[in-house]
Design a protein around this motif. Structure first.
Motif, PDB file in Angstrom:
ATOM      1  N   GLU A  17      37.209  45.054 -29.405  1.00 40.21           N
ATOM      2  CA  GLU A  17      38.428  44.686 -30.120  1.00 40.21           C
ATOM      3  C   GLU A  17      38.932  43.315 -29.662  1.00 40.21           C
ATOM      4  OE1 GLU A  17      43.006  46.259 -30.718  1.00 40.21           O
ATOM      5  OE2 GLU A  17      41.464  47.685 -30.067  1.00 40.21           O
ATOM      6  N   LEU A  18      38.895  43.075 -28.362  1.00 38.90           N
ATOM      7  CA  LEU A  18      39.312  41.769 -27.831  1.00 38.90           C
ATOM      8  C   LEU A  18      38.393  40.650 -28.316  1.00 38.90           C
ATOM      9  CD1 LEU A  18      40.358  42.606 -24.155  1.00 38.90           C
ATOM     10  CD2 LEU A  18      41.830  41.902 -26.051  1.00 38.90           C
ATOM     11  N   GLN A  19      37.104  40.916 -28.358  1.00 38.65           N
ATOM     12  CA  GLN A  19      36.157  39.918 -28.852  1.00 38.65           C
ATOM     13  C   GLN A  19      36.406  39.616 -30.335  1.00 38.65           C
ATOM     14  OE1 GLN A  19      32.197  41.248 -27.942  1.00 38.65           O
ATOM     15  NE2 GLN A  19      32.439  40.957 -25.725  1.00 38.65           N
ATOM     16  N   ASP A  20      36.697  40.646 -31.111  1.00 44.76           N
ATOM     17  CA  ASP A  20      37.004  40.453 -32.536  1.00 44.76           C
ATOM     18  C   ASP A  20      38.264  39.615 -32.712  1.00 44.76           C
ATOM     19  OD1 ASP A  20      34.784  41.947 -33.198  1.00 44.76           O
ATOM     20  OD2 ASP A  20      35.906  43.783 -33.661  1.00 44.76           O
ATOM     21  N   ARG A  21      39.286  39.906 -31.908  1.00 47.26           N
ATOM     22  CA  ARG A  21      40.535  39.129 -31.973  1.00 47.26           C
ATOM     23  C   ARG A  21      40.298  37.673 -31.596  1.00 47.26           C
ATOM     24  NH1 ARG A  21      45.316  42.848 -29.316  1.00 47.26           N
ATOM     25  NH2 ARG A  21      45.340  44.473 -30.921  1.00 47.26           N
ATOM     26  N   ALA A  22      39.503  37.466 -30.542  1.00 49.41           N
ATOM     27  CA  ALA A  22      39.196  36.099 -30.103  1.00 49.41           C
ATOM     28  C   ALA A  22      38.458  35.342 -31.195  1.00 49.41           C
ATOM     29  CB  ALA A  22      38.376  36.126 -28.821  1.00 49.41           C
ATOM     30  N   GLN A  23      37.549  36.006 -31.870  1.00 51.39           N
ATOM     31  CA  GLN A  23      36.810  35.358 -32.962  1.00 51.39           C
ATOM     32  C   GLN A  23      37.748  35.040 -34.127  1.00 51.39           C
ATOM     33  OE1 GLN A  23      33.376  37.520 -34.291  1.00 51.39           O
ATOM     34  NE2 GLN A  23      32.739  35.893 -35.696  1.00 51.39           N
ATOM     35  N   ASP A  24      38.649  35.939 -34.455  1.00 56.46           N
ATOM     36  CA  ASP A  24      39.620  35.688 -35.528  1.00 56.46           C
ATOM     37  C   ASP A  24      40.514  34.498 -35.192  1.00 56.46           C
ATOM     38  OD1 ASP A  24      38.647  37.806 -36.988  1.00 56.46           O
ATOM     39  OD2 ASP A  24      40.246  39.196 -36.416  1.00 56.46           O
ATOM     40  N   ILE A  25      40.959  34.425 -33.946  1.00 60.29           N
ATOM     41  CA  ILE A  25      41.805  33.306 -33.521  1.00 60.29           C
ATOM     42  C   ILE A  25      41.026  31.999 -33.590  1.00 60.29           C
ATOM     43  CG2 ILE A  25      42.964  32.297 -31.517  1.00 60.29           C
ATOM     44  CD1 ILE A  25      43.862  35.158 -30.801  1.00 60.29           C
ATOM     45  N   SER A  26      39.770  32.029 -33.180  1.00 58.70           N
ATOM     46  CA  SER A  26      38.932  30.831 -33.223  1.00 58.70           C
ATOM     47  C   SER A  26      38.754  30.348 -34.668  1.00 58.70           C
ATOM     48  CB  SER A  26      37.579  31.123 -32.588  1.00 58.70           C
ATOM     49  OG  SER A  26      36.722  30.019 -32.715  1.00 58.70           O
ATOM     50  N   CYS A  27      38.518  31.273 -35.578  1.00 58.94           N
ATOM     51  CA  CYS A  27      38.378  30.903 -36.993  1.00 58.94           C
ATOM     52  C   CYS A  27      39.681  30.323 -37.538  1.00 58.94           C
ATOM     53  CB  CYS A  27      37.951  32.113 -37.821  1.00 58.94           C
ATOM     54  SG  CYS A  27      36.254  32.636 -37.527  1.00 58.94           S
ATOM     55  N   SER A  28      40.790  30.915 -37.154  1.00 52.85           N
ATOM     56  CA  SER A  28      42.092  30.412 -37.595  1.00 52.85           C
ATOM     57  C   SER A  28      42.344  29.006 -37.070  1.00 52.85           C
ATOM     58  CB  SER A  28      43.219  31.326 -37.123  1.00 52.85           C
ATOM     59  OG  SER A  28      43.102  32.602 -37.694  1.00 52.85           O
ATOM     60  N   GLU A  29      41.983  28.762 -35.806  1.00 51.94           N
ATOM     61  CA  GLU A  29      42.150  27.432 -35.228  1.00 51.94           C
ATOM     62  C   GLU A  29      41.304  26.404 -35.965  1.00 51.94           C
ATOM     63  OE1 GLU A  29      41.188  27.900 -31.104  1.00 51.94           O
ATOM     64  OE2 GLU A  29      43.229  28.512 -30.572  1.00 51.94           O
ATOM     65  N   GLN A  30      40.084  26.758 -36.293  1.00 47.78           N
ATOM     66  CA  GLN A  30      39.216  25.841 -37.029  1.00 47.78           C
ATOM     67  C   GLN A  30      39.792  25.526 -38.401  1.00 47.78           C
ATOM     68  OE1 GLN A  30      35.353  27.679 -37.056  1.00 47.78           O
ATOM     69  NE2 GLN A  30      34.896  27.097 -34.941  1.00 47.78           N
ATOM     70  N   ALA A  31      40.330  26.523 -39.070  1.00 50.55           N
ATOM     71  CA  ALA A  31      40.937  26.306 -40.385  1.00 50.55           C
ATOM     72  C   ALA A  31      42.147  25.387 -40.268  1.00 50.55           C
ATOM     73  CB  ALA A  31      41.334  27.642 -41.013  1.00 50.55           C
ATOM     74  N   LEU A  32      42.959  25.574 -39.226  1.00 51.80           N
ATOM     75  CA  LEU A  32      44.129  24.718 -39.030  1.00 51.80           C
ATOM     76  C   LEU A  32      43.731  23.275 -38.726  1.00 51.80           C
ATOM     77  CD1 LEU A  32      46.451  27.094 -36.974  1.00 51.80           C
ATOM     78  CD2 LEU A  32      46.785  26.296 -39.320  1.00 51.80           C
ATOM     79  N   VAL A  33      42.698  23.084 -37.936  1.00 53.13           N
ATOM     80  CA  VAL A  33      42.219  21.730 -37.639  1.00 53.13           C
ATOM     81  C   VAL A  33      41.740  21.057 -38.916  1.00 53.13           C
ATOM     82  CG1 VAL A  33      40.367  20.444 -36.484  1.00 53.13           C
ATOM     83  CG2 VAL A  33      41.671  22.143 -35.218  1.00 53.13           C
ATOM     84  N   SER A  34      41.003  21.783 -39.718  1.00 58.93           N
ATOM     85  CA  SER A  34      40.516  21.239 -40.988  1.00 58.93           C
ATOM     86  C   SER A  34      41.680  20.880 -41.914  1.00 58.93           C
ATOM     87  CB  SER A  34      39.599  22.268 -41.662  1.00 58.93           C
ATOM     88  OG  SER A  34      39.215  21.831 -42.928  1.00 58.93           O
ATOM     89  N   GLU A  35      42.669  21.749 -41.987  1.00 53.89           N
ATOM     90  CA  GLU A  35      43.841  21.494 -42.831  1.00 53.89           C
ATOM     91  C   GLU A  35      44.620  20.278 -42.329  1.00 53.89           C
ATOM     92  OE1 GLU A  35      47.883  23.857 -44.188  1.00 53.89           O
ATOM     93  OE2 GLU A  35      46.131  25.005 -43.562  1.00 53.89           O
ATOM     94  N   ARG A  36      44.734  20.145 -41.025  1.00 50.75           N
ATOM     95  CA  ARG A  36      45.429  18.984 -40.447  1.00 50.75           C
ATOM     96  C   ARG A  36      44.705  17.693 -40.801  1.00 50.75           C
ATOM     97  NH1 ARG A  36      48.695  16.548 -37.074  1.00 50.75           N
ATOM     98  NH2 ARG A  36      48.121  15.453 -35.184  1.00 50.75           N
ATOM     99  N   GLN A  37      43.378  17.695 -40.720  1.00 53.54           N
ATOM    100  CA  GLN A  37      42.607  16.503 -41.082  1.00 53.54           C
ATOM    101  C   GLN A  37      42.815  16.160 -42.556  1.00 53.54           C
ATOM    102  OE1 GLN A  37      38.648  17.595 -39.906  1.00 53.54           O
ATOM    103  NE2 GLN A  37      38.953  16.975 -37.774  1.00 53.54           N
ATOM    104  N   GLN A  38      42.844  17.156 -43.413  1.00 53.35           N
ATOM    105  CA  GLN A  38      43.068  16.927 -44.839  1.00 53.35           C
ATOM    106  C   GLN A  38      44.463  16.340 -45.077  1.00 53.35           C
ATOM    107  OE1 GLN A  38      41.062  17.065 -47.432  1.00 53.35           O
ATOM    108  NE2 GLN A  38      42.696  16.463 -48.807  1.00 53.35           N
ATOM    109  N   ILE A  39      45.450  16.839 -44.361  1.00 53.51           N
ATOM    110  CA  ILE A  39      46.820  16.324 -44.502  1.00 53.51           C
ATOM    111  C   ILE A  39      46.883  14.865 -44.066  1.00 53.51           C
ATOM    112  CG2 ILE A  39      49.150  16.498 -43.539  1.00 53.51           C
ATOM    113  CD1 ILE A  39      48.771  19.563 -43.593  1.00 53.51           C
ATOM    114  N   LEU A  40      46.216  14.535 -42.964  1.00 54.63           N
ATOM    115  CA  LEU A  40      46.212  13.150 -42.492  1.00 54.63           C
ATOM    116  C   LEU A  40      45.520  12.227 -43.494  1.00 54.63           C
ATOM    117  CD1 LEU A  40      45.504  13.667 -38.682  1.00 54.63           C
ATOM    118  CD2 LEU A  40      47.672  13.014 -39.775  1.00 54.63           C
TER     119      LEU A  40
END
Length: 109
Positions: A17-40
């Protein structure tokens, strides 16, 4: 012994369960980084369009530089980031700008 097996199984489930949560957080972080680059990138494109519009506002209807007009742009683009979301960002009445330009052209003619 059964208790030990049950505990081991519980630990395995919690670890998974912890590994699944960590993977979900990692995917969310990647999506946010991509969105930030698009905004810039979008901000850069908007700045180019804004500069082009300002240069066009300084020309008369024949494309010649005319008398200087007063145009106020925000000195600090970061000021928009400090404002709460949705407040006063896009509430300008552009029809009033068009109407005042039309009146000025009528007075010049």
């Amino acid at each position: 012994e059964e208790l030990r097996k049950a505990q081991a199984e519980t630990f395995q489930l919690l670890d998974q369960e912890l590994q699944d949560r960590a993977q979900d957080i990692s995917c969310s972080e990647q999506a946010l980084v991509s969105e930030r680059q698009q905004i810039l990138r979008s901000r850069g494109q908007l700045a180019m369009v804004q500069a082009h519009v300002v240069s066009l506002l300084g020309k008369d209807k024949h494309g010649e530089p005319g008398k200087p007009a007063s145009h106020i742009l925000a000195d600090e683009p970061e000021a928009e980031l400090d404002a709460p979301e949705g407040e006063e960002m896009w509430n300008m009445d552009w029809s009033a700008v068009t109407a005042s330009q039309t009146q000025q052209e009528a007075q010049v003619a």
